[in-house]
Design a protein around this motif. Sequence first.
Motif, PDB file in Angstrom:
ATOM      1  N   LEU A  61       0.667  -1.218   0.079  1.00  0.00           N
ATOM      2  CA  LEU A  61      -0.105   0.000  -0.034  1.00  0.00           C
ATOM      3  C   LEU A  61       0.769   1.215  -0.045  1.00  0.00           C
ATOM      4  O   LEU A  61       0.669   2.090  -0.983  1.00  0.00           O
ATOM      5  CB  LEU A  61      -0.804  -0.189   1.218  1.00  0.00           C
ATOM      6  CG  LEU A  61      -1.753   1.124   1.343  1.00  0.00           C
ATOM      7  CD1 LEU A  61      -2.742   1.240   0.461  1.00  0.00           C
ATOM      8  CD2 LEU A  61      -2.558   1.155   2.688  1.00  0.00           C
ATOM      9  N   ILE A  62       1.805   1.367   0.878  1.00  0.00           N
ATOM     10  CA  ILE A  62       2.666   2.653   0.973  1.00  0.00           C
ATOM     11  C   ILE A  62       3.349   2.863  -0.100  1.00  0.00           C
ATOM     12  O   ILE A  62       3.556   3.909  -0.675  1.00  0.00           O
ATOM     13  CB  ILE A  62       3.450   2.617   2.284  1.00  0.00           C
ATOM     14  CG1 ILE A  62       2.580   2.498   3.680  1.00  0.00           C
ATOM     15  CG2 ILE A  62       4.187   3.702   2.466  1.00  0.00           C
ATOM     16  CD1 ILE A  62       3.159   2.629   4.822  1.00  0.00           C
ATOM     17  N   THR A  63       3.953   1.780  -0.913  1.00  0.00           N
ATOM     18  CA  THR A  63       4.657   1.994  -1.993  1.00  0.00           C
ATOM     19  C   THR A  63       3.858   2.526  -3.102  1.00  0.00           C
ATOM     20  O   THR A  63       4.381   3.380  -3.816  1.00  0.00           O
ATOM     21  CB  THR A  63       5.283   0.610  -2.434  1.00  0.00           C
ATOM     22  OG1 THR A  63       5.952  -0.053  -1.557  1.00  0.00           O
ATOM     23  CG2 THR A  63       6.358   0.811  -3.709  1.00  0.00           C
ATOM     24  N   VAL A  64       2.473   1.958  -3.362  1.00  0.00           N
ATOM     25  CA  VAL A  64       1.529   2.452  -4.408  1.00  0.00           C
ATOM     26  C   VAL A  64       1.457   3.934  -3.863  1.00  0.00           C
ATOM     27  O   VAL A  64       1.158   4.829  -4.945  1.00  0.00           O
ATOM     28  CB  VAL A  64       0.376   1.589  -4.233  1.00  0.00           C
ATOM     29  CG1 VAL A  64      -0.681   2.268  -5.216  1.00  0.00           C
ATOM     30  CG2 VAL A  64       0.799   0.266  -4.738  1.00  0.00           C
ATOM     31  N   LEU A  65       1.206   4.173  -2.749  1.00  0.00           N
ATOM     32  CA  LEU A  65       1.043   5.542  -2.317  1.00  0.00           C
ATOM     33  C   LEU A  65       2.214   6.452  -2.863  1.00  0.00           C
ATOM     34  O   LEU A  65       1.934   7.684  -3.532  1.00  0.00           O
ATOM     35  CB  LEU A  65       0.839   5.852  -0.719  1.00  0.00           C
ATOM     36  CG  LEU A  65      -0.654   5.517  -0.204  1.00  0.00           C
ATOM     37  CD1 LEU A  65      -0.569   5.414   1.202  1.00  0.00           C
ATOM     38  CD2 LEU A  65      -1.843   5.908  -0.897  1.00  0.00           C
ATOM     39  N   PHE A  66       3.405   6.216  -2.463  1.00  0.00           N
ATOM     40  CA  PHE A  66       4.533   6.844  -2.612  1.00  0.00           C
ATOM     41  C   PHE A  66       4.578   7.054  -4.328  1.00  0.00           C
ATOM     42  O   PHE A  66       4.708   8.069  -4.737  1.00  0.00           O
ATOM     43  CB  PHE A  66       6.070   6.114  -2.137  1.00  0.00           C
ATOM     44  CG  PHE A  66       6.064   6.818  -0.929  1.00  0.00           C
ATOM     45  CD1 PHE A  66       6.527   8.260  -0.773  1.00  0.00           C
ATOM     46  CD2 PHE A  66       6.084   6.092   0.100  1.00  0.00           C
ATOM     47  CE1 PHE A  66       6.886   8.532   0.540  1.00  0.00           C
ATOM     48  CE2 PHE A  66       6.519   6.491   1.502  1.00  0.00           C
ATOM     49  CZ  PHE A  66       6.979   7.753   1.656  1.00  0.00           C
ATOM     50  N   ILE A  67       4.397   6.028  -5.033  1.00  0.00           N
ATOM     51  CA  ILE A  67       4.643   5.964  -6.349  1.00  0.00           C
ATOM     52  C   ILE A  67       3.531   6.778  -7.021  1.00  0.00           C
ATOM     53  O   ILE A  67       3.685   7.720  -8.028  1.00  0.00           O
ATOM     54  CB  ILE A  67       4.553   4.613  -7.046  1.00  0.00           C
ATOM     55  CG1 ILE A  67       5.847   4.018  -6.684  1.00  0.00           C
ATOM     56  CG2 ILE A  67       4.453   4.747  -8.595  1.00  0.00           C
ATOM     57  CD1 ILE A  67       6.134   2.497  -7.261  1.00  0.00           C
ATOM     58  N   SER A  68       2.361   6.696  -6.599  1.00  0.00           N
ATOM     59  CA  SER A  68       1.156   7.891  -7.248  1.00  0.00           C
ATOM     60  C   SER A  68       1.475   9.137  -6.804  1.00  0.00           C
ATOM     61  O   SER A  68       1.492  10.151  -7.751  1.00  0.00           O
ATOM     62  CB  SER A  68      -0.123   7.450  -6.772  1.00  0.00           C
ATOM     63  OG  SER A  68      -0.062   7.410  -5.416  1.00  0.00           O
ATOM     64  N   ALA A  69       2.205   9.523  -5.874  1.00  0.00           N
ATOM     65  CA  ALA A  69       2.477  10.856  -5.290  1.00  0.00           C
ATOM     66  C   ALA A  69       3.700  11.432  -6.256  1.00  0.00           C
ATOM     67  O   ALA A  69       3.761  12.349  -6.677  1.00  0.00           O
ATOM     68  CB  ALA A  69       2.688  11.036  -3.945  1.00  0.00           C
ATOM     69  N   VAL A  70       4.706  10.285  -6.351  1.00  0.00           N
ATOM     70  CA  VAL A  70       5.643  10.751  -7.207  1.00  0.00           C
ATOM     71  C   VAL A  70       5.107  11.188  -8.769  1.00  0.00           C
ATOM     72  O   VAL A  70       5.679  12.031  -9.398  1.00  0.00           O
ATOM     73  CB  VAL A  70       6.983   9.546  -7.162  1.00  0.00           C
ATOM     74  CG1 VAL A  70       8.007  10.041  -8.340  1.00  0.00           C
ATOM     75  CG2 VAL A  70       7.375   9.688  -5.914  1.00  0.00           C
ATOM     76  N   SER A  71       4.306  10.352  -9.075  1.00  0.00           N
ATOM     77  CA  SER A  71       3.673  10.614 -10.660  1.00  0.00           C
ATOM     78  C   SER A  71       3.082  11.754 -10.627  1.00  0.00           C
ATOM     79  O   SER A  71       2.860  12.396 -11.802  1.00  0.00           O
ATOM     80  CB  SER A  71       2.818   9.473 -10.990  1.00  0.00           C
ATOM     81  OG  SER A  71       1.834   9.380 -10.278  1.00  0.00           O
ATOM     82  N   LEU A  72       2.351  12.234  -9.449  1.00  0.00           N
ATOM     83  CA  LEU A  72       1.476  13.490  -9.474  1.00  0.00           C
ATOM     84  C   LEU A  72       2.499  14.728  -9.427  1.00  0.00           C
ATOM     85  O   LEU A  72       2.176  15.709  -9.947  1.00  0.00           O
ATOM     86  CB  LEU A  72       0.918  13.544  -8.558  1.00  0.00           C
ATOM     87  CG  LEU A  72      -0.632  12.508  -8.776  1.00  0.00           C
ATOM     88  CD1 LEU A  72      -1.380  12.501  -7.222  1.00  0.00           C
ATOM     89  CD2 LEU A  72      -1.428  13.212  -9.709  1.00  0.00           C
TER      90      LEU A  72
END
Lengths: 161, 104
Positions: A61-72
Amino acid sequence: MTYNLFIYLIITIVAITAVMARKMLISAIMLAVASIALSLLMFKFSAPWAALFELSVCAGLITVLFISAVSLVKKEDMALKESRAKFTILPLISGAVFIFMAIFLMPYFESLSGFTRNPEIQPKVGEIIWKFRSADLLGQITILAAAVFVVKSVFYKRSEQ
Amino acid sequence: MTLTSTFSLDWLFAALIIFIGAYCMVLTRNLIKQLIGLEIISKGVMIAIISSGAMSGNTNLAQAIIITVILVEAVIVATGLALLVKGYRLNENIDVKKLDNLRG
């Protein structure tokens, strides 16, 4: 002991790489690798529930959150210029701190292991969470509700009239 | 120096990992990297908790505490990243030094 040492080395190296990485995406992936190594360690310590949570929440979950934030905020990844020197010397500083702690803190940690108290009965994890640490559970529910409230209010969309 | 158990070794590495996370949090200006530093610190804390639990033969209590820590960590990261994305949309920046809109 060799297995533990191997896992600790992996976590330390991966943590240093996550701090030193130029791209945020690599940092997020390194964090996931550290989580996987930590969950392996928890399995070794015969703590399967904690390992399961670590693997699913931290590595997933946290990795997905980080990657989505980085892509934003991708544009900012290039724009924010920081001096690299303070990150480049991190392995050296970590080595020095490790040696310092091995000399000065290790005897203290050794003395701490003398305070071990073995419990007579060992309740199950669910029993501990529900019966003995129910205040924690209340805190968890409160903090979850607060987080939902914050995220909802941060991304509040006004209806156009 | 003789090691009576792996406990002191566990705590040595836990302290090192906490140091690495704190170093990252203190020195970087990037908000995402600060959250990554926080995550690294929590990894070190979890190593310390599980090691203590295993040494005292109370692994189940350590597991219960670790589950709490993981939940709080996930909530903090989710909230922090939500605030970060919102701040980026408003200021076009994730540099902590430029988040000075409220300065009097």
